[in-house]
Write an enzyme that holds these catalytic residues in place. Structure first.
Site, PDB file in Angstrom:
ATOM      1  N   HIS B 333     121.657  15.402  -0.117  1.00  0.00           N
ATOM      2  CA  HIS B 333     120.743  16.404   0.433  1.00  0.00           C
ATOM      3  C   HIS B 333     119.300  16.049   0.087  1.00  0.00           C
ATOM      4  CE1 HIS B 333     124.175  19.498   0.578  1.00  0.00           C
ATOM      5  NE2 HIS B 333     123.783  19.276   1.816  1.00  0.00           N
ATOM      6  N   GLN B 428     117.458  22.690   1.852  1.00  0.00           N
ATOM      7  CA  GLN B 428     118.436  21.680   1.444  1.00  0.00           C
ATOM      8  C   GLN B 428     118.964  21.032   2.720  1.00  0.00           C
ATOM      9  OE1 GLN B 428     121.315  22.434  -1.908  1.00  0.00           O
ATOM     10  NE2 GLN B 428     122.675  22.583  -0.171  1.00  0.00           N
ATOM     11  N   ALA B 500     119.824  15.544  -3.821  1.00  0.00           N
ATOM     12  CA  ALA B 500     120.874  16.266  -4.539  1.00  0.00           C
ATOM     13  C   ALA B 500     122.238  16.095  -3.865  1.00  0.00           C
ATOM     14  CB  ALA B 500     120.521  17.750  -4.593  1.00  0.00           C
ATOM     15  N   HIS B 501     123.301  16.348  -4.637  1.00  0.00           N
ATOM     16  CA  HIS B 501     124.658  16.418  -4.072  1.00  0.00           C
ATOM     17  C   HIS B 501     125.074  15.121  -3.388  1.00  0.00           C
ATOM     18  CE1 HIS B 501     123.458  20.880  -3.652  1.00  0.00           C
ATOM     19  NE2 HIS B 501     124.043  20.703  -4.805  1.00  0.00           N
ATOM     20  N   HIS B 502     125.236  14.086  -4.143  1.00  0.00           N
ATOM     21  CA  HIS B 502     125.697  12.828  -3.546  1.00  0.00           C
ATOM     22  C   HIS B 502     127.148  12.986  -3.090  1.00  0.00           C
ATOM     23  CE1 HIS B 502     122.476  10.674  -6.183  1.00  0.00           C
ATOM     24  NE2 HIS B 502     121.984  11.600  -5.396  1.00  0.00           N
TER      25      HIS B 502
END
Lengths: 223, 572
Positions: B333, B428, B500-502
């Site tokens: 994200h 996001q 963020a959030h791989h």
């Protein structure tokens, strides 16, 4: 001229230390630096900030430079506590002797480069410059235009000292800075409160119900 | 070397692994979970300490021991990422996450088909590997419901069985019933955001979070202390796997958790079956678990890494990689961020759960017309704190408004005035999958165990992504001024680095030729080897992934208990 030469030899020494074994180089540096700065011992004690004690990592000259640098980053004023009020120097000193021990070399080299840059541009160490000169030096570091920095780069050194200054301003006082909640008072943070009421989370007013709480008083309550 | 035998071995006791461990153990299977980090207790999080938990990242991986490297493209050299956001303890990231708990939209499961149907195939960027999931929202809905009730999620329904209801997210997919707990309180930043977005014609609501708004299942409700994202909850009000599923697994007597266990190899036999895993313990010993069923559930890097490290003559490109897709289609994200400050009121963002407090979903997924915007898919937009954490150290990382320096008297006055008067908006943004966004083994950098570090090759700045981020920044500026802010300014965007959030690396699909696992996380090539977690996501949506990871984990556990156990073999 003697000071320049002295400074250059310190830098040369540190370059040598950089390729040697880390821990050994660290141990070797302190007495060497003391011996080399013997002729400026008088100056160093004059530079020592009146209300701060170094001890865990920095020597007197380094402590003076870091204290002055941090104070320019977060200067104090009436009713606006700054880095000296918060004892940011003590925070950074303890951090480098402990949690950030892997950054000792970064600081040592950065401070040597800072010293050399200040002596070449203003003929005096950072702590002896007036505040406008100090600001010009910091501006040059932030912009990356200050000469003589290799590793760390001027910008990396600036950024790290800034980050650690903010930590010293705003971390819980158990870490040695934020003395008397100076940083939290500056910005209006009430610390480690256990609860906020429904009315408080909706409020458009500053929080005022309870005094600032730090980890020490929290622990005392639990105990 | 110690060898143990069990029915099931699970690598990683986090969002996915903890759920599967508990569900399988409750069904009578013998389960061993291997966890790289420690197992902490709620009392370990006493002491609301921003330096330790946020700044020094006490619950996260040590980047020196467990480096993950990154490079912008295959011509660049990779360097270690400076921070790693995933969890490094039993409970995984659910210990320190912001607990935002979304169900994805119906069209998030069919992003490719939805785009083609509404805008034509040309709307899809030529190089994107966007794909439909091999399951629909309706398939996963029972497991979303189970996760929300089993773990404890607070929120307000917006769509009950197809009927739109007030107060919730009107764009959400139909749910069978209300949330188990009412929404968390709306704090002042949410109130201001709510008023402004309603005025603009949007549809704000309190973000659903796995944080108890009231006592539930013996745990207390949240007290709004604010030490939330980045921290373990010091009272257990955050519904982390540490306080929900692991105690449940313990009670069965069929579960054993080994902490400090660094799994480095998936073992296979000549027939191509998985036989167990090998791991190191902190004393340096080399150990092994033999199991009928091997389930990989670490953070995404280690799924790809373990499969590649475990290559054999039979699987020369890594386990479960006959498709050649292991390590590909990685997504993250991109967080577009905007700051607002107010002259006429205080926001006190340090109060309350700190991540994404209040949200609009109007510009997410395909909830709006993309005909003329130059990109597909979207973003949730929410109000909260910078870095999803509202303490003053976090605030000191804010880039001040144009014209204000980052240090000196003017900066001091800025942070002194703005700290209690600011809020941070974040979009996001969904990141499309691309085959050349990858994870592989770093040829140079090794971790503390001598294993090659996972290496990401990634740069988010493709035209579709840049257009999406810019669009959301403009929307947030509109909202910021509508809130009555005195200043509205953007935060700098990352120079290509994954946000963020791989997710991705072992994508699921319906065709073994172009995916690694099926909808249950079962690898196509080795039926007794499963991979569960966001590494299996074919697309990421604009939502935080955890509740979907958890729903998938319940679905996988259900399939193993009710079907696979009696008839081991391919489930799809």
């Amino acid at each position: 001229m003697k000071k320049d030469k002295n400074s250059a030899s310190r830098r040369a020494f540190l370059k040598g230390a950089a390729v040697g074994a880390g821990a050994g180089a660290v141990a070797a540096f302190v007495p060497t630096a003391s011996a080399q700065s013997g002729d400026t011992a008088q100056g160093a004690s004059e530079l020592r900030p009146a209300d701060t004690q170094h001890g865990a990592f920095f020597n007197l000259e380094q402590a003076a430079a870091v204290a002055a640098f941090a104070e320019r980053l977060m200067p104090g004023a009436p009713d606006k506590p700054g880095a000296t009020d918060a004892d940011v120097l003590n925070y950074i000193d303890l951090a480098l002797a402990g949690a950030y021990a892997d950054q000792q070399h970064f600081y040592r080299r950065g401070l040597v480069a800072l010293d050399a840059y200040c002596r070449s541009s203003h003929d005096a160490p950072f702590a002896s410059l007036d505040s406008s000169q100090q600001d010009a030096v910091i501006t040059a570091l932030e912009a990356g235009t200050a000469e003589g920095f290799e590793w760390p780069t001027a910008q990396a050194f600036f950024q790290t000292v800034r980050t650690h200054t903010m930590e010293g301003m705003f971390a819980d006082p158990v870490y040695g800075g934020n003395k008397n909640f100076a940083g939290w008072r500056l910005v209006g943070f009430p610390g480690a409160q256990f609860t906020y009421t429904p009315a408080e989370v909706r409020s458009t007013e500053p929080f005022s119900r309870a005094p600032i709480i730090g980890l020490q008083s929290q622990a005392t309550r639990r105990g | 070397m110690a060898t143990e035998r069990t029915d099931v071995v699970i690598v990683g006791a986090g969002a996915a692994g903890g759920i599967i461990a508990a569900e399988l153990a409750k069904a009578g299977m013998q389960v061993i979970a291997l966890e790289r980090g420690p197992r902490l207790k709620t009392s370990d999080f006493a002491g609301q300490d921003e330096l330790r938990f946020f700044q020094r990242q006490d619950t996260r991986p040590d980047i020196k021991r467990q480096p993950v490297t990154w490079r912008r493209n295959t011509n660049a050299s990779a360097t270690p990422l400076g921070t790693l956001a995933y969890g490094n303890q039993a409970g995984g990231g659910t210990v320190h996450y912001g607990a935002v708990s979304w169900r994805m939209h119906e069209d998030d499961f069919r992003a490719r088909s939805q785009t083609i149907e509404r805008y034509g195939e040309r709307a899809i960027p030529e190089d994107s590997s966007i794909a439909d999931w091999p399951l629909s929202y309706a398939d996963l809905e029972p497991f979303y419901d189970r996760a929300e009730y089993d773990l404890g999620v607070s929120g307000k329904a917006g769509n009950l069985q197809g009927t739109l209801v007030g107060g919730g997210n009107v764009f959400e997919a139909p749910r069978r019933r209300e949330y188990p707990l009412p929404p968390l309180l709306v704090e002042q930043p949410g109130i201001a955001f709510d008023e402004a977005t309603r005025e603009l014609g949007y549809h704000p609501f309190s973000t659903p979070r796995a944080i108890l708004s009231e006592p539930y299942q013996g745990r207390p409700g949240c007290t709004y202390c604010g030490f939330c994202q980045g921290f373990g909850c010091h009272m257990g009000a955050k519904s982390s796997i540490l306080v929900t599923k692991l105690p449940e697994a313990d009670e069965t007597g069929n579960f054993k958790l080994v902490t400090g266990a660094m799994t480095y190899h998936v073992d296979t036999d000549d027939s191509g079956r998985a036989t167990g895993v090998s791991y190191y313990l902190p004393d340096g010993s080399d150990n092994n678990v033999e199991a009928d069923l091997v389930i990989l559930a670490p953070f995404i890097y280690d799924n790809t890494r373990l499969l590649l490290l475990s290559r054999t003559a039979q699987f020369p490109d890594g386990l479960a990689n006959s498709s050649g897709h292991v390590g590909k289609h990685v997504m993250a994200h991109m967080m577009a961020r905007l700051l607002v400050t107010f002259d006429d009121r205080h926001m006190n963002v340090y109060m309350g759960p700190s991540a994404q407090k209040h949200t609009i979903d109007d510009f997410n997924a395909d909830n709006f017309d993309h005909s003329d915007v130059g990109f597909i898919r979207g973003s949730q937009i929410s109000i909260g704190t910078e870095n999803l954490q509202g303490g003053p150290i976090s605030a000191s990382t804010i880039t001040p408004p144009p014209g204000t320096p980052r240090w000196g008297a003017a900066y001091r006055d800025f942070i002194a005035d703005a700290y209690t008067r600011h809020a941070s908006m974040v979009a996001q943004t969904e990141n499309l999958p691309y085959a050349d966004q990858t994870i592989d083994l770093d040829p140079d950098v090794k971790d503390a165990w001598g294993l090659p570090a996972p290496r990401m090759t990634y740069d988010w700045r493709r035209p579709d992504e840049v257009a999406r981020v810019e669009y959301m920044l403009q929307k947030m500026e509109e909202i910021g001024w509508a809130m009555g802010a005195s200043q509205v300014w953007r935060q700098p965007l990352s120079p290509g680095r994954p946000g963020a959030h791989h997710e991705g690396g072992t994508r699921m699909g319906s065709d073994p030729a172009n995916s690694v696992v099926n909808r249950y996380g079962q690898t196509w090539d080795i039926p007794n080897l499963f991979v569960v977690g966001s590494s299996t996501f074919p697309t990421m949506s604009g939502f935080n992934p955890t509740l979907t990871i958890q729903a998938l984990a319940y679905m996988t556990a259900d399939a193993i208990v009710n079907r696979y156990r009696n008839n081991p073999g391919p489930l799809a």
